[in-house]
Design a protein around this motif. Sequence first.
Motif, PDB file in Angstrom:
ATOM      1  N   CYS A 168     -52.849  31.969  19.297  1.00 23.24           N
ATOM      2  CA  CYS A 168     -53.603  32.272  20.514  1.00 23.24           C
ATOM      3  C   CYS A 168     -52.738  32.744  21.674  1.00 23.24           C
ATOM      4  O   CYS A 168     -53.245  33.339  22.625  1.00 23.24           O
ATOM      5  CB  CYS A 168     -54.422  31.046  20.928  1.00 23.24           C
ATOM      6  N   HIS A 171     -49.959  37.404  20.480  1.00 21.17           N
ATOM      7  CA  HIS A 171     -50.438  38.711  20.037  1.00 21.17           C
ATOM      8  C   HIS A 171     -49.266  39.687  19.902  1.00 21.17           C
ATOM      9  O   HIS A 171     -48.686  40.114  20.899  1.00 21.17           O
ATOM     10  CB  HIS A 171     -51.440  39.279  21.035  1.00 21.17           C
ATOM     11  N   PHE A 189     -56.761  33.861  17.153  1.00 20.86           N
ATOM     12  CA  PHE A 189     -56.328  34.441  18.422  1.00 20.86           C
ATOM     13  C   PHE A 189     -57.348  34.132  19.508  1.00 20.86           C
ATOM     14  O   PHE A 189     -58.555  34.107  19.261  1.00 20.86           O
ATOM     15  CB  PHE A 189     -56.183  35.958  18.308  1.00 20.86           C
TER      16      PHE A 189
END
Length: 379
Positions: A168, A171, A189
Motif C-alpha cells: 500500500c 507503488h 495497494f
Amino acid sequence: MNQPALAGRTAVPFVDLGLSNEPIRAELLEAVAALVDSGAFVNGPPVAAFEQAFATYCRTADCVGLASGLDALRLALLAAGIQPGDEVIVPAQTFVATLEAVTQAGGKPVIAEIGELDYALDATAAEAAVTSRTAFLLPVHLYGQMADMHALRALADRRGLAIVEDACQAHGAERDGLRAGAAGLAGAFSFYPAKNLGAMGDAGALATDDEGLAATVRALREHGQRSKYRHDLEGYTARLDTIQAIVLELKLRLLDGWNEERRAAARFLSEALVGVGDLVLPAIAPGSNPVWHLYVVRTAEPESLASFLKEREVATGRHYPEPVHLARAYAGLGYAVGSFPVAERLARDGLSLPIFPGISESQLSAVVDAVRSYFDRGD
C-alpha cells in the motif's frame, strides 16, 4: 498548493497534492464531463482500463480495482482460502489496516519483529513465529521500501505458506529484481490521496497472476456475484468507483516520474543531514530501489523536533507512534512492551519529514536548515 511563508521563511507542507493534481486537471475535467454524460458511475469502462494499465505496471497478469487498500488485503485473504483461526504472520510496525484485514477475514495476526535496515518483516523472526496453524505471510513494504521477498518466498516454500503483500506504500518499488505487488500470491495497494499513486478519495487494487483468485475477488467486491444476481459467495460492496479509476489512470502515466522526484528528494535529505545531531537516517537495503512514500528519521525526542520545525513552518508526521502490538484494539493478542524492541524503537523515535513530487530545492533546504538549527541550539 504551497502554503505562504511567514516572516520570509519558506513554508514546507508535509504533502502538496496540488502539484500532482494540476498536470491532469484539464484532461480529468474533460473525462469527468464525459462520465456525467454516460452515467456509467459504477463499473464503467475506465475501471477495466485502469485495471489493465496497473497490472501492466505491476508486471502481473491481472488487477482488480477495489474501494480501499484494506479491502484489497481482506479480499485477498478470503479469496486465497483463509479459514477461521488461521494464523497470518505480520510485521510489528505497520499501519493498523494490515491487522484489520486479518481479523476481518477471520484469521489471527501473529506479530514478528522487523529488520533494522528496511523496517520490514524479518524472515528469521517470521520463521520463528510459524506454527502448525500458520497459513500466510503478510509482509509490508513500509515507507516505500520492499521487504526481503526472496528470503520470505524461500520461507513460504519451506513451510507451505502463501504470501499476500501489503504494497500500500510501495507503488513501483523494486528489490533484487522483484516488483512490489508481483512477488507473492497477490499484492494489495492503497490509492489514498497522499500515496505515491493517489486517487481523489479512497480507492485500492489487488494485483495477481492467479486467474482464479482474481475472479473470486471480483465476485467478493460486488456481493459475491459472478454474474448479475447470481450470488455464489457472501460478498461485500468494495468496488473501485469509475471516477477514481479515471483519476488513477491519468496519474499512473506520471507515476514513474513522480517516484524519481521522490528519490531525488530523499538523496538530497540524506546527503544534507548525515552526521546531524543524533539523527538516524533511513537506510536502503542492498539491491533495493525504494519509492520513498515516507522519509522517516529517528531521533531521541521526535516530538520536540517536530514542535521546533512547526514553528519554522515545516510540517512533519509520525508513522506510527503506537506499534500495532501495543494498540488497545489488539490487546487481546497478548503482547507486552518489550516484545518487539526494533519496532518499538522505530515507533518511539520516528519522525517523517516532508517528501512529495514537486518539492523544491528551496523547500528541501528549509527542512535541512530547520533540522540543523534544532540540533545547533546546544552548541
